[in-house]
Design a protein around this motif. Structure first.
Motif, PDB file in Angstrom:
ATOM      1  N   VAL A  11       0.867  -1.113  -0.133  1.00  0.00           N
ATOM      2  CA  VAL A  11       0.104   0.043   0.080  1.00  0.00           C
ATOM      3  C   VAL A  11       0.889   1.291  -0.105  1.00  0.00           C
ATOM      4  O   VAL A  11       0.584   2.270  -0.611  1.00  0.00           O
ATOM      5  CB  VAL A  11      -0.941   0.148   1.117  1.00  0.00           C
ATOM      6  N   GLU A  12       1.767   1.410   0.693  1.00  0.00           N
ATOM      7  CA  GLU A  12       2.751   2.227   0.730  1.00  0.00           C
ATOM      8  C   GLU A  12       3.560   2.711  -0.483  1.00  0.00           C
ATOM      9  O   GLU A  12       3.697   3.830  -0.933  1.00  0.00           O
ATOM     10  CB  GLU A  12       4.033   2.175   2.053  1.00  0.00           C
ATOM     11  N   GLN A  15       0.880   3.789  -3.019  1.00  0.00           N
ATOM     12  CA  GLN A  15       0.625   5.056  -2.613  1.00  0.00           C
ATOM     13  C   GLN A  15       1.630   6.248  -3.048  1.00  0.00           C
ATOM     14  O   GLN A  15       1.337   7.356  -3.706  1.00  0.00           O
ATOM     15  CB  GLN A  15      -0.063   5.356  -1.289  1.00  0.00           C
ATOM     16  N   THR A  16       2.785   5.923  -2.667  1.00  0.00           N
ATOM     17  CA  THR A  16       3.900   6.881  -2.843  1.00  0.00           C
ATOM     18  C   THR A  16       4.122   7.050  -4.395  1.00  0.00           C
ATOM     19  O   THR A  16       4.351   8.262  -4.868  1.00  0.00           O
ATOM     20  CB  THR A  16       5.299   6.190  -2.306  1.00  0.00           C
ATOM     21  N   GLU A  19       1.290   9.143  -6.139  1.00  0.00           N
ATOM     22  CA  GLU A  19       1.780  10.518  -5.618  1.00  0.00           C
ATOM     23  C   GLU A  19       2.699  11.161  -6.611  1.00  0.00           C
ATOM     24  O   GLU A  19       2.780  12.258  -7.153  1.00  0.00           O
ATOM     25  CB  GLU A  19       1.896  10.888  -4.177  1.00  0.00           C
ATOM     26  N   HIS A 122      -7.472   3.231  -8.958  1.00  0.00           N
ATOM     27  CA  HIS A 122      -6.476   3.342  -8.003  1.00  0.00           C
ATOM     28  C   HIS A 122      -6.889   2.792  -6.656  1.00  0.00           C
ATOM     29  O   HIS A 122      -6.505   2.114  -5.804  1.00  0.00           O
ATOM     30  CB  HIS A 122      -5.486   4.490  -7.840  1.00  0.00           C
ATOM     31  N   GLN A 123      -7.846   3.872  -6.236  1.00  0.00           N
ATOM     32  CA  GLN A 123      -8.439   3.551  -4.895  1.00  0.00           C
ATOM     33  C   GLN A 123      -9.284   2.323  -4.816  1.00  0.00           C
ATOM     34  O   GLN A 123      -9.328   1.857  -3.886  1.00  0.00           O
ATOM     35  CB  GLN A 123      -9.225   4.914  -4.909  1.00  0.00           C
ATOM     36  N   LEU A 126      -6.532  -0.237  -3.970  1.00  0.00           N
ATOM     37  CA  LEU A 126      -6.145  -0.158  -2.875  1.00  0.00           C
ATOM     38  C   LEU A 126      -7.045  -0.729  -1.800  1.00  0.00           C
ATOM     39  O   LEU A 126      -6.967  -1.495  -0.926  1.00  0.00           O
ATOM     40  CB  LEU A 126      -5.763   1.211  -2.166  1.00  0.00           C
ATOM     41  N   SER A 160       2.450  -0.094  -7.913  1.00  0.00           N
ATOM     42  CA  SER A 160       3.782   0.586  -7.954  1.00  0.00           C
ATOM     43  C   SER A 160       4.699   0.506  -9.259  1.00  0.00           C
ATOM     44  O   SER A 160       5.096   1.271  -9.588  1.00  0.00           O
ATOM     45  CB  SER A 160       4.329   0.358  -6.654  1.00  0.00           C
TER      46      SER A 160
END
Length: 178
Positions: A11-12, A15-16, A19, A122-123, A126, A160
């Motif tokens: 998840v990190e 999200q990274t 962004e 994307h959401q 997740l 990712s």
């Protein structure tokens, strides 16, 4: 960042990188956003996607469609409806044809729509990831429908790692305008 091996790191990383992708897009000069991609003079860019995607919209809808593949695949299999990751008639040897079909399907999609679609998908991915445990995500063959790998591996590739791919392409295009 190393390849995620837990739900938290998956998840990190997702999200990274998502962004970072948006930061890159927002930092691109308008001229770069308005100019069609052209990598024809770069002999190192031989893969089909360098010729296929012509603009930011094409990159974003590609990400969106791969999110949809993952969401559909997991949903179907979790409901007991056996389904391969790639839809028929595609197989891993022919997935480039599928990507071309996605490209063709979205030629009428606006950039603004593509931005909203990929943000929403994307959401959704997740949120899907959050429903699984570390073992369910990262134990190879935990689910028989993941073949010889893990569900988490598919998620990393769709999130990712795919965002890394998109950023590489956008940076290559944007550097022509620096």
């Amino acid at each position: 960042m190393s390849r995620p091996t837990t739900k938290a790191t998956l998840v990190e990383a997702a999200q990274t990188n998502f962004e970072k992708l948006w930061q890159l897009i927002e930092a691109m000069p308008q001229e770069a956003l308005d100019t069609e991609f052209d990598f024809s003079n770069d002999t190192g860019k031989k893969e089909a996607h360098w010729r296929r995607d012509k603009n930011l919209r094409d990159v974003l809808v590609h990400l969106y469609e791969w999110h949809q593949l993952l969401l559909t695949w997991v949903s179907s299999n979790m409901q007991g409806k056996r389904r391969d990751f790639l839809p028929e008639p595609y197989i891993w040897k022919t997935y480039g044809e599928m990507n071309q079909a996605f490209w063709q399907q979205h030629q009428g999609t606006s950039l603004e729509d593509a931005k909203g679609m990929v943000t929403d998908s994307h959401q959704a991915v997740l949120e899907l990831v959050q429903t699984f445990s570390d073992d369910e995500l990262f134990t190879k063959q935990h689910f028989d429908w993941t073949g010889s790998t893990s569900l988490g591996s598919y998620c990393v590739s769709t999130l990712s790692s795919h965002y890394d791919w998109a950023m590489k392409k956008l940076r290559a295009h944007a550097k022509k305008f620096a």
